[in-house]
Write a protein that holds these residues in place. Structure first.
Motif, short mmCIF file in Angstrom:
data_model
loop_
_atom_site.label_atom_id
_atom_site.label_comp_id
_atom_site.label_asym_id
_atom_site.label_seq_id
_atom_site.Cartn_x
_atom_site.Cartn_y
_atom_site.Cartn_z
N GLU A 263 2.43 -1.95 5.24
CA GLU A 263 2.61 -1.61 6.65
C GLU A 263 1.55 -2.27 7.53
O GLU A 263 1.70 -2.33 8.74
CB GLU A 263 2.53 -0.09 6.84
N ASP B 35 0.08 2.67 2.87
CA ASP B 35 0.81 1.53 2.32
C ASP B 35 0.30 0.23 2.94
O ASP B 35 0.46 0.01 4.15
CB ASP B 35 2.30 1.71 2.59
N ILE C 243 -1.49 2.83 11.16
CA ILE C 243 -2.00 2.01 10.06
C ILE C 243 -3.25 1.24 10.49
O ILE C 243 -4.10 0.92 9.66
CB ILE C 243 -0.91 1.04 9.51
#
Length: 140
Positions: free
Chosen positions: A121, A118, A29
């Motif tokens: 995250e 997302d 991420i």
């Protein structure tokens, strides 16, 4: 959600943020840019674009010419930076589709798509407590 911005402003900001990102980071991420659209005043919006490598955090604001509302999303820094660097100074439209997890970048001669990650995250940036008073000893 749709927003309109200047491609040069987005490109220079994305390039600056990409310098913070460590390509060997174990958290995938952190290869993303966190984008947060915020409304100011009546119809004035900005997009805060942020990068974090676990140690270094950098955030920059881009003025938006138009936005449909407030939104937060994450997009892969390398893909976004590469696509924006190919564009001349022009107005671009970003269409954020959270249901399909995709970002569409529309420009004068076409469009390209990116997957969204997302944003939940994305790690929370720890607040550093700054002292209220800083005293410097000049050695006198």
């Amino acid at each position: 959600m749709k927003l309109i911005a200047n491609s040069l402003a987005l490109s220079s900001t994305a390039r600056m943020l990409q310098k913070v990102i460590n390509t060997k980071n174990p958290l995938s991420i952190l290869s993303n840019i966190l984008c947060k659209i915020t409304r100011h005043f009546e119809d004035k919006y900005t997009m805060e674009m942020s990068a974090y490598d676990g140690d270094v955090y950098l955030s920059r604001f881009v003025a938006l010419e138009q936005a449909d509302g407030e939104q937060t999303f994450c997009v892969e820094a390398h893909y976004l930076t590469a696509a924006l660097s190919e564009l001349s100074a022009e107005q671009v439209t970003l269409d954020v589709d959270k249901e399909q997890n995709k970002l569409t970048l529309k420009y004068e001669s076409g469009e390209t798509f990116f997957p969204l990650s997302d944003e939940l995250e994305y790690p929370t940036i720890p607040d550093e407590e700054m002292p209220e008073t800083l005293t410097l000893d000049n050695g006198l």
